[in-house]
Design an enzyme around this catalytic site. Structure first.
Site, PDB file in Angstrom:
ATOM      1  N   TYR A 156       0.843  -1.213   0.000  1.00 55.86           N
ATOM      2  CA  TYR A 156       0.000   0.000   0.000  1.00 55.86           C
ATOM      3  C   TYR A 156       0.875   1.259   0.000  1.00 55.86           C
ATOM      4  CZ  TYR A 156      -3.173   3.644   1.675  1.00 55.86           C
ATOM      5  OH  TYR A 156      -3.885   4.816   1.806  1.00 55.86           O
ATOM      6  N   ARG A 163       1.269   6.792  -6.688  1.00 53.86           N
ATOM      7  CA  ARG A 163       0.111   7.670  -6.904  1.00 53.86           C
ATOM      8  C   ARG A 163       0.520   9.130  -6.734  1.00 53.86           C
ATOM      9  NH1 ARG A 163      -5.284   7.084  -3.279  1.00 53.86           N
ATOM     10  NH2 ARG A 163      -3.717   7.025  -1.608  1.00 53.86           N
ATOM     11  N   TYR A 218      -0.888  12.784   6.939  1.00 55.06           N
ATOM     12  CA  TYR A 218      -0.490  11.720   7.865  1.00 55.06           C
ATOM     13  C   TYR A 218       1.008  11.821   8.160  1.00 55.06           C
ATOM     14  CZ  TYR A 218      -4.754   8.752   7.508  1.00 55.06           C
ATOM     15  OH  TYR A 218      -6.011   8.224   7.585  1.00 55.06           O
ATOM     16  N   GLU A 338     -14.114  -1.275   6.359  1.00 55.03           N
ATOM     17  CA  GLU A 338     -14.053   0.105   5.868  1.00 55.03           C
ATOM     18  C   GLU A 338     -15.326   0.341   5.064  1.00 55.03           C
ATOM     19  OE1 GLU A 338     -10.274   1.320   4.083  1.00 55.03           O
ATOM     20  OE2 GLU A 338     -11.373   2.171   2.397  1.00 55.03           O
TER      21      GLU A 338
HETATM   22  C1  3EB Z   1      -7.620   5.826   5.982  1.00 53.25           C
HETATM   23  O1  3EB Z   1      -8.493   6.578   6.395  1.00 53.25           O
HETATM   24  C2  3EB Z   1      -8.076   4.451   5.605  1.00 53.25           C
HETATM   25  O2  3EB Z   1      -5.379   5.566  -0.008  1.00 53.25           O
HETATM   26  O3  3EB Z   1      -6.993   6.259  -1.293  1.00 53.25           O
HETATM   27  C3  3EB Z   1      -9.348   5.231   2.961  1.00 53.25           C
HETATM   28  C4  3EB Z   1      -9.730   5.883   1.796  1.00 53.25           C
HETATM   29  C5  3EB Z   1      -8.053   4.759   3.079  1.00 53.25           C
HETATM   30  C6  3EB Z   1      -8.826   6.059   0.759  1.00 53.25           C
HETATM   31  C7  3EB Z   1      -6.568   5.825  -0.218  1.00 53.25           C
HETATM   32  C8  3EB Z   1      -7.157   4.942   2.032  1.00 53.25           C
HETATM   33  C9  3EB Z   1      -7.536   5.590   0.882  1.00 53.25           C
HETATM   34  O4  3EB Z   1      -6.431   6.146   5.887  1.00 53.25           O
HETATM   35  C10 3EB Z   1      -7.604   4.011   4.300  1.00 53.25           C
END
Ligand code: 3EB
Length: 353
Positions: A156, A163, A218, A338
């Site tokens: 990921y 990306r 993040y 999710e």
């Molecule tokens: C999060 O909130 C959970 O990488 O496009 C949710 C929605 C999540 C989109 C993305 C990842 C993505 O981080 C994971």
């Protein structure tokens, strides 16, 4: 006046020509492993995703998500992106096998998945610019073995690196209000699959969740590059506002909560969804969205949890919310489920599950 519509149908219904009202722009088939139904090669794109639907009581058949619009639709392929559009709204999809990038891994120092993600996004931005659909409303990202590790880094995170480079090389913002909503989840095996909706004229308003740090901010403990998505977006279509909620999980701030407790994760996720719906109603005051009108795709890591997740969602979202359950891997190992959702568009929900 374009009305964007969505339908969820058994895959057989699509093949027998059932497609709700409006002209089909494109569809995504969520297939159970055993289903090898061939897909027709002409007409609107139909993307095959090896992510089995789950039924609360039984095994479920393959299900298709179909996006349609009023007016005349045309279909084609450009820069490896298959698309359908009605002049105003575009559905597009690209599938890239990672094996095509194996040879260049040594030369570029980038992993095959990272290169595939970068190439997919570069192709999407090139195709949409060329076709005149510059405003991406929402992305969906599906990839194999999302929690697997290779080249010393989780897959990921490799995807996030590629990306983000795809955005940057196309001079797209990777933070702030121009970043589209998205989901990123995993299946066992198959090509990197990215599909999206775009608009010719209508921008969308990005929504962040007051309970969470923006994903594009993040901290680096979640990987060398942040994920590039906004928590939700409201597309201001001529016929009304459409809400797209990104994949939403049991995360507060930037931390996963309730590891190992699927019911508590459902409750935290619904609290996040409620916060974003309230935020969307505040920012896009033309429409008031509600939880019971949401159309939800619920990604479930362990099939055995689907009954408990279903019951808790009925308690918290109400009887009328539409729920499609899919067996998928979530992008953090400690997340058991999710949810993504949309609202504000006509919906024909007839999964037969
Ligand atoms: C999060 O909130 C959970 O990488 O496009 C949710 C929605 C999540 C989109 C993305 C990842 C993505 O981080 C994971």
């Amino acid at each position: 006046m374009t009305a964007l519509q969505c339908a969820y149908l058994p895959i057989e219904a699509l093949q027998h020509g059932a497609r709700g009202s409006g002209q089909p722009l494109g569809a995504v088939g969520f297939f159970s492993a055993a289903d090898a139904t061939p897909l027709s090669a002409s007409g609107p794109p139909l993307v095959r995703v090896p992510m089995p639907p789950l039924s609360v009581s039984d095994t479920a058949g393959s299900t298709c998500e179909l996006w349609s619009a009023t007016g005349n639709a045309s279909h084609g392929e450009r820069d490896d992106v298959q698309y359908g559009h009605n002049g105003d709204i575009l559905f597009g999809a690209i599938q890239l096998a990672e094996s095509a990038f194996a040879a260049s891994a040594a030369a570029t120092g980038k992993t095959p998945l990272q290169q595939a993600a970068e190439a997919a996004y570069a192709a999407i931005f090139r195709a949409t610019a060329g076709l005149g659909f510059a405003h991406i409303l929402r992305f969906w990202n599906y990839m194999a073995d999302i929690n697997g590790e290779s080249h010393g880094i989780e897959r990921y995170r490799q995807f996030n690196m590629g990306r983000q480079d795809g955005f940057l090389h196309s001079r797209r913002a990777v933070t702030g209000s121009a970043v589209p909503a998205a989901s990123a989840v995993g299946f066992d095996e198959g090509p990197l699959t990215v599909y999206f909706l775009a608009s010719r004229s209508v921008a969308s308003t990005a929504i962040e969740n007051p309970r969470q740090i923006s994903a594009y901010q993040y901290p680096s403990e979640y990987g060398p590059r942040s994920p590039t998505f906004s928590r939700a977006s409201v597309a201001h279509l001529q016929t009304g506002d459409v809400l797209f909620l990104s994949g939403t999980a049991s995360i507060v701030g930037h931390r996963t909560l309730h590891a190992g407790d699927v019911i508590a994760q459902v409750r935290e996720t619904v609290a996040n969804i409620a916060a974003m719906v309230a935020e969307a109603n505040r920012v896009a005051s033309r429409t008031q969205f509600t939880l019971p009108e949401l159309c939800c795709k619920v990604y479930v890591r362990h099939a055995k949890d689907v009954g408990a997740i279903h019951d808790e969602l009925r308690r918290t979202l109400g009887d009328t919310a539409r729920l499609l359950f899919l067996k998928a891997d979530i992008c953090r190992r400690d997340l058991l489920m999710e949810i993504e959702a949309s609202a504000g568009h006509p919906l024909d929900f007839a999964t037969g599950i």
